[in-house]
Scaffold this motif. Structure first.
Motif, mmCIF file in Angstrom:
data_model
loop_
_atom_site.group_PDB
_atom_site.id
_atom_site.type_symbol
_atom_site.label_atom_id
_atom_site.label_comp_id
_atom_site.label_asym_id
_atom_site.label_seq_id
_atom_site.Cartn_x
_atom_site.Cartn_y
_atom_site.Cartn_z
ATOM 1 N N SER A 1 42.630 41.270 44.894
ATOM 2 C CA SER A 1 42.000 40.138 43.748
ATOM 3 C C SER A 1 42.959 39.335 43.169
ATOM 4 C CB SER A 1 41.046 40.929 42.744
ATOM 5 O OG SER A 1 40.439 39.924 41.941
ATOM 6 N N HIS A 2 44.219 39.969 42.626
ATOM 7 C CA HIS A 2 45.258 39.146 42.053
ATOM 8 C C HIS A 2 45.895 38.334 42.864
ATOM 9 C CE1 HIS A 2 48.249 38.140 39.405
ATOM 10 N NE2 HIS A 2 49.365 38.723 40.208
ATOM 11 N N TYR A 3 46.159 38.747 44.050
ATOM 12 C CA TYR A 3 47.115 37.999 45.180
ATOM 13 C C TYR A 3 46.409 36.916 45.726
ATOM 14 C CZ TYR A 3 49.895 37.031 49.250
ATOM 15 O OH TYR A 3 50.734 36.417 50.230
ATOM 16 N N PHE A 4 45.097 36.993 45.984
ATOM 17 C CA PHE A 4 44.312 36.046 46.695
ATOM 18 C C PHE A 4 43.759 35.184 45.641
ATOM 19 C CE2 PHE A 4 44.789 38.920 50.090
ATOM 20 C CZ PHE A 4 45.057 38.066 51.250
ATOM 21 N N GLY A 5 43.718 35.381 44.279
ATOM 22 C CA GLY A 5 43.020 34.616 43.320
ATOM 23 C C GLY A 5 41.583 34.681 43.315
ATOM 24 N N LEU A 6 41.109 35.932 43.777
ATOM 25 C CA LEU A 6 39.646 35.925 43.787
ATOM 26 C C LEU A 6 38.986 36.865 42.875
ATOM 27 C CD1 LEU A 6 39.237 36.395 47.667
ATOM 28 C CD2 LEU A 6 38.693 34.286 46.466
ATOM 29 N N HIS A 7 37.801 36.854 42.430
ATOM 30 C CA HIS A 7 37.007 37.748 41.535
ATOM 31 C C HIS A 7 36.907 39.238 42.281
ATOM 32 C CE1 HIS A 7 33.741 39.739 39.333
ATOM 33 N NE2 HIS A 7 33.930 39.154 38.223
ATOM 34 N N TYR A 8 37.163 40.358 41.468
ATOM 35 C CA TYR A 8 37.119 41.637 41.997
ATOM 36 C C TYR A 8 35.931 41.909 42.818
ATOM 37 C CZ TYR A 8 37.559 46.828 42.025
ATOM 38 O OH TYR A 8 37.520 48.062 42.239
ATOM 39 N N GLY A 9 34.675 41.461 42.550
ATOM 40 C CA GLY A 9 33.497 41.521 43.068
ATOM 41 C C GLY A 9 33.541 40.813 44.644
ATOM 42 N N THR A 10 34.102 39.687 44.666
ATOM 43 C CA THR A 10 34.308 38.937 45.731
ATOM 44 C C THR A 10 35.029 39.716 46.731
ATOM 45 O OG1 THR A 10 34.248 37.022 44.589
ATOM 46 C CG2 THR A 10 35.053 36.759 46.729
ATOM 47 N N VAL A 11 36.117 40.225 46.260
ATOM 48 C CA VAL A 11 37.003 40.993 47.239
ATOM 49 C C VAL A 11 36.191 42.183 47.720
ATOM 50 C CG1 VAL A 11 38.950 42.564 47.345
ATOM 51 C CG2 VAL A 11 39.190 40.288 46.065
ATOM 52 N N SER A 12 35.420 42.929 46.771
ATOM 53 C CA SER A 12 34.689 44.008 47.320
ATOM 54 C C SER A 12 33.627 43.726 48.207
ATOM 55 C CB SER A 12 33.904 44.695 45.995
ATOM 56 O OG SER A 12 32.991 45.759 46.137
ATOM 57 N N ARG A 13 33.126 42.321 48.202
ATOM 58 C CA ARG A 13 32.072 42.047 49.250
ATOM 59 C C ARG A 13 32.695 42.035 50.672
ATOM 60 N NH1 ARG A 13 29.913 39.775 44.600
ATOM 61 N NH2 ARG A 13 30.996 37.666 45.102
ATOM 62 N N ILE A 14 33.644 41.279 50.430
ATOM 63 C CA ILE A 14 34.515 40.940 51.630
ATOM 64 C C ILE A 14 34.923 42.323 52.466
ATOM 65 C CG2 ILE A 14 36.713 40.054 52.653
ATOM 66 C CD1 ILE A 14 36.654 37.984 50.342
ATOM 67 N N ILE A 15 35.352 43.188 51.681
ATOM 68 C CA ILE A 15 35.772 44.177 52.406
ATOM 69 C C ILE A 15 34.601 45.213 53.005
ATOM 70 C CG2 ILE A 15 36.604 46.912 51.884
ATOM 71 C CD1 ILE A 15 38.623 45.338 49.780
#
Length: 289
Positions: free
Chosen positions: A260-274
């Motif tokens: 989330s920090h590296y790509f500048g995304l919200h934690y929830g967005t990263v979770s949905r992508i994964i």
């Protein structure tokens, strides 16, 4: 009654079982069974697991799993959680698939690796579902005997090496060993419902509970290779941000907060992508400067 303690440390060996809720089937067809094995492959890759033996029955499964990175609970959450989602989606159902938490018995490797591996592959024979282990397609037996090409995540040679250095003779020794195990039970040797080993082994394991700082020690020969940089995963994904995130997370080297920090995304967005719930593709993923 309190739950039994989950003792995790580098190089631990476990006999893991998990049963269907209300003893109902967790595999309804061959597609389900193969999907579960495919998921085991993913878990082994992500969590650096080593599988020595396995058997999928109708309403439960057995694994003999070694955890070089002291992460049994994390891997089991992935295995049972993702399979439940897949099973429910495939069969249009909702709710729990497994009956409570999985059971894990800590195994003394030097003394009981072979005994547990034999016990596991003999399950369908004991249940009178087949006459011999090689007739059951959903265990590690045929792979260990090289009747089929073993998957890379199954530690076939490590098990066979205990019967000799020449493969053909080792396989014959393994087959004879398994045959002599029919009718034998491991459960009288289990201590305190969670240990399978000598009294000194039990004492050693209990000392690890008393001194948790010991649980983080990882033998050098079992350490996972250092994670590649996130920039490397961006390049591998050819600018596909979502793919880069999934690759980095699957490597086991990065958690969702770091991504989330590296790509500048919200934690929830990263979770949905994964989880695969986000299908939007964005190119030009940024890298650190």
């Amino acid at each position: 009654m309190s739950r039994p303690l989950r003792l995790e440390f580098a190089g631990a060996l476990y006999h893991v079982t998990s049963r269907g809720n209300e003893r109902k089937a967790i595999y309804l067809n061959e597609t389900d069974s193969q999907a579960f094995l495919d998921l085991i492959a993913q878990v082994c890759e992500r969590f650096n697991w080593v599988i020595h033996a396995y058997c999928l029955m109708t309403n439960h499964y057995h694994l003999l799993v070694e955890t070089p990175d002291a992460n049994l609970s994390a891997g089991m959450r992935q295995l049972n959680g993702v399979y439940t989602q897949l099973f429910n989606r495939t069969h249009k159902r909702v709710g729990h698939l497994f009956q409570g938490r999985y059971k894990a018995i800590l195994v003394q490797k030097d003394s009981y690796l072979l005994e547990v591996s034999r016990y596991i592959v003999l399950n369908p024979v004991r249940a009178a579902m087949v006459d011999s282990c090689e007739e059951w397609p959903w265990s590690s037996y045929c792979f260990t005997c090289h009747l089929q090409k073993p998957p890379p995540w199954l530690a076939v040679d490590q098990l066979l090496s205990l019967f000799g250095t020449e493969r053909t003779q080792a396989i014959l020794g393994y087959q004879d060993f398994v045959l002599r195990g029919v009718g034998k039970s491991l459960w009288p040797d289990v201590k305190q419902l969670m240990y399978l080993g000598s009294d000194s082994f039990v004492s050693e394991m209990q000392s690890k509970i008393s001194h948790p700082e010991l649980l983080s020690e990882v033998p050098a020969k079992q350490k996972r290779l250092p994670a590649k940089s996130l920039e490397w995963y961006v390049k591998q994904a050819l600018g596909d941000r979502n793919k880069a995130i999934r690759l980095a997370h699957a490597s086991g080297g990065y958690n969702q907060a770091e991504l989330s920090h590296y790509f500048g995304l919200h934690y929830g967005t990263v979770s949905r992508i994964i989880s695969g719930k986000s299908h939007k593709i964005q190119t030009g993923a940024r890298g650190k400067t």
